[in-house]
Design an enzyme around this catalytic site. Structure first.
Site, short mmCIF file in Angstrom:
data_model
loop_
_atom_site.label_atom_id
_atom_site.label_comp_id
_atom_site.label_asym_id
_atom_site.label_seq_id
_atom_site.Cartn_x
_atom_site.Cartn_y
_atom_site.Cartn_z
CG ASP A 34 -2.05 0.98 1.13
OD1 ASP A 34 -3.21 0.52 1.07
OD2 ASP A 34 -1.80 2.21 1.12
CB ILE A 35 0.74 4.32 -2.08
CG1 ILE A 35 1.80 5.25 -2.62
CG2 ILE A 35 -0.52 5.08 -1.71
CD1 ILE A 35 1.45 5.87 -3.97
CG ASN A 90 -12.24 -0.68 3.89
OD1 ASN A 90 -12.57 -1.19 4.96
ND2 ASN A 90 -11.09 -0.04 3.74
N GLY A 96 -16.14 2.53 3.74
CA GLY A 96 -14.86 3.24 3.67
C GLY A 96 -14.04 2.90 2.44
CD GLN A 97 -14.82 -0.49 -2.71
OE1 GLN A 97 -15.99 -0.77 -2.42
NE2 GLN A 97 -14.17 -1.07 -3.69
CG HIS A 103 -8.67 -3.03 -2.30
ND1 HIS A 103 -9.62 -2.33 -3.01
CD2 HIS A 103 -8.51 -2.34 -1.14
CE1 HIS A 103 -10.01 -1.27 -2.33
NE2 HIS A 103 -9.36 -1.26 -1.17
CG HIS A 105 -6.89 -2.96 3.12
ND1 HIS A 105 -6.19 -1.79 2.96
CD2 HIS A 105 -8.12 -2.74 2.58
CE1 HIS A 105 -6.97 -0.89 2.36
NE2 HIS A 105 -8.15 -1.44 2.12
P1 5GP Z 1 -9.82 1.42 0.33
O1 5GP Z 1 -10.02 2.68 1.15
O2 5GP Z 1 -10.46 1.53 -1.02
O3 5GP Z 1 -10.21 0.18 1.06
O4 5GP Z 1 -8.25 1.27 0.16
C1 5GP Z 1 -7.55 1.80 -0.90
C2 5GP Z 1 -6.09 1.69 -0.55
O5 5GP Z 1 -5.34 1.91 -1.72
C3 5GP Z 1 -5.62 2.72 0.49
O6 5GP Z 1 -5.06 2.05 1.60
C4 5GP Z 1 -4.60 3.55 -0.28
O7 5GP Z 1 -3.52 3.94 0.51
C5 5GP Z 1 -4.18 2.61 -1.40
N1 5GP Z 1 -3.76 3.27 -2.62
C6 5GP Z 1 -4.40 4.28 -3.27
N2 5GP Z 1 -3.74 4.63 -4.38
C7 5GP Z 1 -2.66 3.81 -4.46
C8 5GP Z 1 -1.60 3.69 -5.40
O8 5GP Z 1 -1.50 4.39 -6.42
N3 5GP Z 1 -0.66 2.73 -5.15
C9 5GP Z 1 -0.73 1.92 -4.05
N4 5GP Z 1 0.24 1.03 -3.90
N5 5GP Z 1 -1.71 2.01 -3.14
C10 5GP Z 1 -2.68 2.94 -3.34
#
Ligand code: 5GP
Length: 117
Positions: A34-35, A90, A96-97, A103, A105
């Protein structure tokens, strides 16, 4: 679900249009760091198939989803998460998506509190 008008960042990672620190890949799925990690180890496991979230998955995705879930402990072991780990998905705005490509986590490397909030 209505198809998304634009590629998600995760589809761009699959298509190698943006970089990612990949830790696992096979024909069906991809895992990368994750970034913006929320734990010492924070990896995202995604299907290569564009599925927006669990609510968007079909019965035909059963073996894909099973494959991904069974890969998680293998990836956790590869990353040294011997003490345990957490898996979260999420689902939708209320869940919280942020990125509408399914994906999981995978987090660990510190004591994780419950509930996550
Ligand atoms: P969500 O909130 O949709 O469950 O999680 C999305 C996740 O994607 C977040 O933890 C966010 O930090 C990660 N993320 C968003 N953009 C990027 C990206 O460009 N590269 C990577 N490696 N992770 C990302």
């Amino acid at each position: 679900m209505t198809p998304l008008a634009e590629k998600t960042v995760f589809k761009k990672i699959i298509d190698r249009e943006i970089p990612a620190n990949i830790v696992y890949e096979d024909d069906l799925c991809l895992a990368f760091h994750d970034i913006d990690p929320k734990a010492p180890v924070h990896v995202l496991l995604i299907p290569k198939k564009e599925i927006q979230n669990l609510s968007d998955a079909d019965p035909e995705d059963q073996s894909l989803l099973g494959h991904m879930l069974l890969k998680i402990p293998e990836i956790a072991e590869q990353l040294g998460l011997d003490d345990g780990f957490r898996v979260i998905t999420n689902n939708g705005a209320g869940g919280g998506q942020d990125v509408y490509h399914l994906h999981f986590h995978l987090m660990g490397g510190r004591k994780l509190n419950w509930p996550p909030g």
